[in-house]
Design a protein around this motif. Structure first.
Motif, PDB file in Angstrom:
ATOM      1  N   THR A 117       0.832  -1.201   0.000  1.00 45.38           N
ATOM      2  CA  THR A 117       0.000   0.000   0.000  1.00 45.38           C
ATOM      3  C   THR A 117       0.869   1.253   0.000  1.00 45.38           C
ATOM      4  N   ALA A 118       1.945   1.240   0.757  1.00 46.81           N
ATOM      5  CA  ALA A 118       2.836   2.402   0.831  1.00 46.81           C
ATOM      6  C   ALA A 118       3.443   2.709  -0.539  1.00 46.81           C
ATOM      7  N   TRP A 119       3.776   1.684  -1.274  1.00 45.82           N
ATOM      8  CA  TRP A 119       4.317   1.879  -2.627  1.00 45.82           C
ATOM      9  C   TRP A 119       3.281   2.533  -3.526  1.00 45.82           C
ATOM     10  N   ARG A 120       2.043   2.038  -3.436  1.00 48.43           N
ATOM     11  CA  ARG A 120       0.976   2.596  -4.264  1.00 48.43           C
ATOM     12  C   ARG A 120       0.723   4.062  -3.891  1.00 48.43           C
ATOM     13  N   ALA A 121       0.807   4.386  -2.614  1.00 50.19           N
ATOM     14  CA  ALA A 121       0.644   5.775  -2.181  1.00 50.19           C
ATOM     15  C   ALA A 121       1.753   6.654  -2.757  1.00 50.19           C
ATOM     16  N   LEU A 122       2.969   6.138  -2.781  1.00 52.12           N
ATOM     17  CA  LEU A 122       4.090   6.875  -3.372  1.00 52.12           C
ATOM     18  C   LEU A 122       3.858   7.094  -4.867  1.00 52.12           C
ATOM     19  N   LEU A 123       3.379   6.061  -5.549  1.00 52.48           N
ATOM     20  CA  LEU A 123       3.101   6.182  -6.979  1.00 52.48           C
ATOM     21  C   LEU A 123       1.935   7.142  -7.243  1.00 52.48           C
ATOM     22  N   ASP A 124       0.946   7.172  -6.348  1.00 53.26           N
ATOM     23  CA  ASP A 124      -0.147   8.143  -6.465  1.00 53.26           C
ATOM     24  C   ASP A 124       0.390   9.568  -6.346  1.00 53.26           C
ATOM     25  N   SER A 125       1.340   9.755  -5.432  1.00 46.66           N
ATOM     26  CA  SER A 125       1.958  11.070  -5.255  1.00 46.66           C
ATOM     27  C   SER A 125       2.713  11.472  -6.520  1.00 46.66           C
ATOM     28  N   TYR A 126       3.422  10.514  -7.093  1.00 45.14           N
ATOM     29  CA  TYR A 126       4.159  10.789  -8.331  1.00 45.14           C
ATOM     30  C   TYR A 126       3.192  11.147  -9.462  1.00 45.14           C
ATOM     31  N   GLN A 127       2.051  10.429  -9.528  1.00 51.19           N
ATOM     32  CA  GLN A 127       1.030  10.744 -10.524  1.00 51.19           C
ATOM     33  C   GLN A 127       0.522  12.174 -10.336  1.00 51.19           C
ATOM     34  N   GLY A 128       0.354  12.577  -9.075  1.00 49.90           N
ATOM     35  CA  GLY A 128      -0.053  13.952  -8.797  1.00 49.90           C
ATOM     36  C   GLY A 128       0.966  14.955  -9.306  1.00 49.90           C
ATOM     37  N   GLY A 129       2.246  14.636  -9.149  1.00 47.39           N
ATOM     38  CA  GLY A 129       3.302  15.515  -9.650  1.00 47.39           C
ATOM     39  C   GLY A 129       3.298  15.619 -11.168  1.00 47.39           C
ATOM     40  N   LEU A 130       3.031  14.508 -11.839  1.00 42.77           N
ATOM     41  CA  LEU A 130       2.944  14.535 -13.303  1.00 42.77           C
ATOM     42  C   LEU A 130       1.734  15.367 -13.748  1.00 42.77           C
ATOM     43  N   ALA A 131       0.631  15.234 -13.030  1.00 42.00           N
ATOM     44  CA  ALA A 131      -0.554  16.048 -13.339  1.00 42.00           C
ATOM     45  C   ALA A 131      -0.238  17.533 -13.137  1.00 42.00           C
TER      46      ALA A 131
END
Length: 165
Positions: free
Chosen positions: A130-144
């Motif tokens: 779950t922590a990895w997915r949260a990190l990837l969600d954060s990265y997706q936010g940065g790309l957005a």
């Protein structure tokens, strides 16, 4: 004398302070008017508040990219400059400078952002924790966020306000 603290702006130390600097932080406040009021209350007469943050253009409201940014970075509210200025003024602060620093940023190209999003989605599907997915969600936010900049829907602003004595 300088004192640096890392803590919630909604419960600032006693003060009074001559300068408060909020860099990339006010965007994380669930109630920006409450946060600004708390900071202003702890400024000395004539004290300064400097806010440097990502601020969406009004046209960004309701866009998929703004939703991705807010979800990925867990931003409850992201105030526009037009919303933040009156908030500062209602807290007894006079805005003395409003600078758009967006030209200083170097967002990636839209093609590069798209390729990184594809990689991010693939990693998200196979992320075991779950922590990895949260990190990837954060990265997706940065790309957005980068895409919002590319489309002219986001500004990086410096607002400088002074406490009216």
């Amino acid at each position: 004398r300088i004192e640096v603290r890392a803590q919630s702006y909604d419960a600032p130390p006693a003060g009074p302070f001559d300068v408060v600097v909020a860099i990339e932080s006010l965007a994380h406040s669930p109630h920006p008017p409450q946060t600004v009021a708390a900071l202003a209350a702890h400024l000395a007469p004539g004290g300064w508040l400097a806010v440097v943050d990502d601020m969406p253009a009004p046209e960004a409201r309701g866009t998929h990219d703004l939703a991705l940014l807010k979800a990925g970075w867990r931003l409850p509210v992201l105030a526009t400059p037009g919303e933040l200025r009156p908030t500062l003024e209602r807290s007894g602060l006079g805005v003395v400078a409003d600078h758009d620093l967006t030209a200083e940023l170097r967002p990636r190209t839209l093609a590069r952002i798209a390729s990184l999003e594809a990689l991010n989605r693939a990693l998200h599907r196979c992320a075991p924790w779950t922590a990895w997915r949260a990190l990837l969600d954060s990265y997706q936010g940065g790309l957005a966020l980068e895409r919002l900049y590319r489309h002219g829907l986001m500004n990086y602003r410096l607002l400088l306000a002074r406490k009216i004595s």
